[in-house]
Design an enzyme around this catalytic site. Structure first.
Site, PDB file in Angstrom:
ATOM      1  NE  ARG A 241      -4.325  -1.638   0.128  1.00  0.00           N
ATOM      2  CZ  ARG A 241      -4.409  -2.526  -0.626  1.00  0.00           C
ATOM      3  NH1 ARG A 241      -3.483  -2.955  -1.170  1.00  0.00           N
ATOM      4  NH2 ARG A 241      -5.596  -3.450  -0.271  1.00  0.00           N
ATOM      5  CD  GLU A 270      -2.884   3.311  -5.540  1.00  0.00           C
ATOM      6  OE1 GLU A 270      -4.239   2.790  -5.548  1.00  0.00           O
ATOM      7  OE2 GLU A 270      -1.977   2.747  -4.781  1.00  0.00           O
ATOM      8  CG  HIS A 288      -3.179  -0.598  -6.558  1.00  0.00           C
ATOM      9  ND1 HIS A 288      -3.738  -0.049  -5.346  1.00  0.00           N
ATOM     10  CD2 HIS A 288      -3.260  -2.073  -6.128  1.00  0.00           C
ATOM     11  CE1 HIS A 288      -3.737  -0.722  -4.335  1.00  0.00           C
ATOM     12  NE2 HIS A 288      -3.713  -1.981  -4.746  1.00  0.00           N
TER      13      HIS A 288
END
Ligand SMILES: *[C@@H]1O[C@H](CO)[C@@H](O)[C@H](O)[C@H]1NC(C)=O
Length: 324
Positions: A241, A270, A288
């Site tokens: 993360r 993000e 991601h």
């Protein structure tokens, strides 16, 4: 084909538009009546108030912030099934207090994420993406000197977190001849050297691969001190993360050459990626997607629908996080 009688099917509210519904939405709809706010003409809040009183089951994704205020809108809710493996978007103790069971993606993404971690590391070390750019930009015939890359074997790799993903990264990188050590909350029954402190791990390693969950304890765990300890030859890989790393300090260290490179599938904010990273060819960027494979989506569909079926048939959840 006859139209299925939607009224008979158990209702599931879907929030956060889990990606895999694009591929498996129809299959899902054969067993559940999906309440999808994005297909309704009502604004989200009104949609929620219309359905919130009665709905017992929710399907959400890692982007859905499950806070006490959010949960207070759903008095009948008994189960939340999330498509993410990480649970940092959910207030689990509030779920427990309210008697809401939670199921997540468990470990079904671990292999794909571990593969991607190794891919990013090899890419950064061997400059695969940079070499691709070199060819595409027509530099090959122009006698431009191509920089030497770095060998994978013999590299000292420190895993930050040794759960299901970390173990798979370790196993893969061992096969490449890397020397593995790790940091985690507790020492594990593995043959790799254990360091309780991430700064100490960084001092001993050339590479850090971030494989831990995002928690209050791991938020900004990787800061400037850790990056400086990793050193000028150091490489960071993050498939966990974004907020586990202080991104401002990571960017500074990369720009100033305090570390050698990075392979990043996740970011603090993000889908925004720091501008400075875009021009660095020692950094490999990925949106991601480490967990996104056709195969893992099939598994995810089966696990998510299996969890919801188990709930509606009063059976134990397949991948429970909390079972009240
Ligand atoms: C991240 O690093 C910046 C720059 O050093 C610092 O100002 C900031 O406080 C750090 N953030 C956190 C949450 O530690």
């Amino acid at each position: 084909m006859a139209e299925p009688n939607n009224k008979e099917l158990p209702e599931v509210i879907v929030l956060g538009i889990p990606w895999f519904l694009k591929f498996y939405g129809q299959q899902f709809s054969q067993n559940f009546k999906l309440l999808k706010p994005w297909e309704s003409s009502l604004p989200l809040e009104q949609f929620i108030t219309t359905h919130a009183q009665s709905v017992k089951a929710m399907l959400c994704s890692g982007g859905t912030r499950v806070t006490p205020t959010f949960l207070s809108q759903f008095p009948s809710l008994r189960v939340i099934v999330t498509t993410s493996a990480g649970l940092n978007h959910m207030d689990l103790s509030e779920c427990r207090r309210l008697g809401i069971s939670v199921a997540n993606a468990g470990t079904i993404f671990s292999e794909d994420v571990a593969d991607c971690a190794v891919g990013l590391l090899i890419d950064v070390l061997r400059k695969i993406t940079a070499a691709d750019g070199f060819v595409r930009n027509g530099l090959w015939p122009m006698n431009v000197v191509y920089p030497l890359s770095s060998k994978v074997g013999g590299r000292k790799v420190g895993l930050v977190g040794l759960g299901s993903i970390g173990l798979k990264v370790a196993k893969r990188l061992e096969a490449f001849g890397c020397i593995i050590s790790y940091q985690s909350r507790k020492k594990k029954p593995v043959p790799y050297p254990f360091y309780p402190d991430v700064h100490q791990l960084a001092t001993k390693c050339d590479v850090l691969v971030i494989c831990c969950a995002l928690t209050d304890q791991t938020r900004h765990l990787i800061n400037k001190e850790v990056l400086l300890a990793l050193g000028k030859e150091g490489i960071i890989i993050n498939i966990a993360r974004g907020p586990i790393i202080n991104e401002t300090e990571l960017v500074q260290c990369l720009v100033q050459g305090e570390i050698a490179g990075a392979g990043l599938d996740v970011f603090e904010n993000e889908p925004n990626v720091p501008e400075e990273l875009l021009s660095l060819d020692n950094v490999v960027l990925s949106p991601h997607v480490a967990y996104l494979t056709e195969e893992s989506f099939q598994d995810l569909y089966e696990l998510m629908s299996g969890n919801l079926e188990a709930f509606f048939f009063n059976k134990p959840l397949l991948s429970p996080v909390l079972d009240d």
